[in-house]
Write a protein that holds these residues in place. Structure first.
Motif, short mmCIF file in Angstrom:
data_model
loop_
_atom_site.label_atom_id
_atom_site.label_comp_id
_atom_site.label_asym_id
_atom_site.label_seq_id
_atom_site.Cartn_x
_atom_site.Cartn_y
_atom_site.Cartn_z
N THR A 60 0.83 -1.20 0.00
CA THR A 60 0.00 0.00 0.00
C THR A 60 0.87 1.26 0.00
OG1 THR A 60 -0.13 0.21 2.41
CG2 THR A 60 -1.75 -1.23 1.35
N ASN A 61 0.31 2.31 -0.56
CA ASN A 61 1.03 3.59 -0.57
C ASN A 61 1.23 4.12 0.84
OD1 ASN A 61 1.47 3.68 -3.29
ND2 ASN A 61 -0.34 4.92 -3.74
N LYS A 62 0.27 3.85 1.72
CA LYS A 62 0.40 4.30 3.10
C LYS A 62 1.62 3.63 3.76
CE LYS A 62 -2.13 4.66 7.44
NZ LYS A 62 -3.33 4.28 8.18
N ASP A 63 1.78 2.36 3.52
CA ASP A 63 2.92 1.62 4.07
C ASP A 63 4.23 2.10 3.44
OD1 ASP A 63 3.77 -0.16 6.00
OD2 ASP A 63 3.56 -1.93 4.73
N LYS A 64 4.21 2.35 2.13
CA LYS A 64 5.39 2.89 1.46
C LYS A 64 5.78 4.23 2.07
CE LYS A 64 4.47 0.54 -2.83
NZ LYS A 64 4.37 0.53 -4.26
N ALA A 65 4.78 5.07 2.32
CA ALA A 65 5.02 6.40 2.90
C ALA A 65 5.62 6.29 4.30
CB ALA A 65 3.73 7.20 2.92
N ARG A 66 5.23 5.25 5.04
CA ARG A 66 5.78 5.05 6.38
C ARG A 66 7.29 4.84 6.31
NH1 ARG A 66 6.54 0.78 9.96
NH2 ARG A 66 5.77 -0.77 8.49
N PHE A 67 7.74 4.06 5.34
CA PHE A 67 9.18 3.81 5.20
C PHE A 67 9.91 5.06 4.68
CE2 PHE A 67 7.83 -0.47 5.85
CZ PHE A 67 8.90 -1.05 6.51
N THR A 68 9.23 5.84 3.86
CA THR A 68 9.83 7.10 3.42
C THR A 68 9.99 8.04 4.61
OG1 THR A 68 8.81 6.80 1.24
CG2 THR A 68 9.59 9.01 1.78
N THR A 69 9.02 8.04 5.50
CA THR A 69 9.11 8.83 6.73
C THR A 69 10.27 8.37 7.60
OG1 THR A 69 6.74 9.27 6.68
CG2 THR A 69 7.85 9.55 8.81
N ILE A 70 10.47 7.08 7.70
CA ILE A 70 11.59 6.54 8.48
C ILE A 70 12.91 6.99 7.83
CG2 ILE A 70 12.78 4.44 9.23
CD1 ILE A 70 9.93 3.14 9.38
N SER A 71 12.98 6.98 6.50
CA SER A 71 14.17 7.47 5.80
C SER A 71 14.44 8.93 6.15
CB SER A 71 14.01 7.34 4.28
OG SER A 71 14.04 6.00 3.89
N PHE A 72 13.38 9.73 6.17
CA PHE A 72 13.51 11.14 6.52
C PHE A 72 14.04 11.29 7.95
CE2 PHE A 72 12.23 15.25 8.08
CZ PHE A 72 12.46 16.10 7.01
N SER A 73 13.51 10.49 8.85
CA SER A 73 13.97 10.53 10.24
C SER A 73 15.45 10.18 10.35
CB SER A 73 13.14 9.58 11.11
OG SER A 73 11.79 9.97 11.10
N SER A 74 15.88 9.21 9.58
CA SER A 74 17.31 8.84 9.57
C SER A 74 18.15 9.99 9.02
CB SER A 74 17.53 7.58 8.74
OG SER A 74 16.92 6.48 9.37
N ALA A 75 17.63 10.71 8.05
CA ALA A 75 18.34 11.87 7.52
C ALA A 75 18.51 12.95 8.59
CB ALA A 75 17.60 12.43 6.30
N MET A 76 17.49 13.13 9.42
CA MET A 76 17.59 14.10 10.51
C MET A 76 18.62 13.64 11.55
SD MET A 76 15.72 16.71 9.83
CE MET A 76 16.37 16.41 8.19
N GLU A 77 18.69 12.34 11.76
CA GLU A 77 19.70 11.78 12.66
C GLU A 77 21.10 12.07 12.12
OE1 GLU A 77 20.93 7.49 14.65
OE2 GLU A 77 19.11 7.62 13.46
N VAL A 78 21.29 11.88 10.82
CA VAL A 78 22.59 12.18 10.20
C VAL A 78 22.92 13.66 10.37
CG1 VAL A 78 23.84 12.33 8.00
CG2 VAL A 78 22.52 10.27 8.55
N LEU A 79 21.95 14.53 10.13
CA LEU A 79 22.19 15.97 10.28
C LEU A 79 22.62 16.31 11.69
CD1 LEU A 79 22.23 18.86 9.30
CD2 LEU A 79 19.76 18.96 9.72
N ASN A 80 21.93 15.77 12.68
CA ASN A 80 22.28 16.01 14.08
C ASN A 80 23.72 15.59 14.35
OD1 ASN A 80 21.73 16.39 17.04
ND2 ASN A 80 22.11 14.19 16.99
N GLN A 81 24.09 14.42 13.86
CA GLN A 81 25.43 13.89 14.11
C GLN A 81 26.49 14.68 13.34
OE1 GLN A 81 24.48 9.91 13.03
NE2 GLN A 81 23.42 9.53 14.95
N LEU A 82 26.13 15.21 12.18
CA LEU A 82 27.06 16.07 11.44
C LEU A 82 27.33 17.37 12.19
CD1 LEU A 82 25.86 15.80 7.73
CD2 LEU A 82 28.09 15.11 8.64
N ILE A 83 26.27 17.94 12.75
CA ILE A 83 26.42 19.18 13.53
C ILE A 83 27.36 18.93 14.71
CG2 ILE A 83 25.20 20.81 15.03
CD1 ILE A 83 22.73 20.40 13.11
N ILE A 84 27.14 17.85 15.41
CA ILE A 84 28.00 17.50 16.55
C ILE A 84 29.43 17.27 16.08
CG2 ILE A 84 28.46 15.73 18.31
CD1 ILE A 84 25.33 15.43 18.48
#
Length: 119
Positions: A60-84
């Motif tokens: 389902t597209n809803k399930d696909k979107a959930r994994f895209t959201t998780i990818s986005f969250s991982s990108a924010m984690e990378v950004l945080n760690q880059l700042i540090i």
């Protein structure tokens, strides 16, 4: 050889390239960070691409979107760690800006992908 749908996604290709950038950047980190920021940055960057790949296999597209959201969250984690990492002087201002710009491009593509999946 079969090409899977995630391999055709520009955002996946960009994410895969980001992983290579992160690996290059972190190879010069202090050795005592091997189980700290090095590991965290590498795993979080791989997670961006991996969740995109996994999401394409969902029905389902809803399930696909959930994994895209998780990818986005991982990108924010990378950004945080880059700042540090920059604040600890593990990476230069130039490298920080370069990778941050790539990350911004990826997050914009992730947002667009998620929006299209939820329509």
């Amino acid at each position: 050889m079969k090409v899977y749908s995630f391999e055709k996604l520009t955002v996946w290709q960009e994410s895969k390239n980001l992983v290579k950038d992160i690996y290059r950047l972190t190879k010069d980190f202090p050795s005592e960070e091997r189980f700290g920021l090095i590991s965290q940055l590498r795993r979080a960057s791989v997670s961006i691409a991996s969740n995109l790949a996994e999401g394409t296999s969902r029905k389902t597209n809803k399930d696909k979107a959930r994994f895209t959201t998780i990818s986005f969250s991982s990108a924010m984690e990378v950004l945080n760690q880059l700042i540090i990492s920059k604040e600890l002087n593990f990476i230069s201002e130039k490298d920080y800006i370069l990778v941050r710009e790539k990350l911004e491009k990826i997050t914009n593509m992730l947002n667009a992908l998620r929006n299209s999946q939820l329509k």
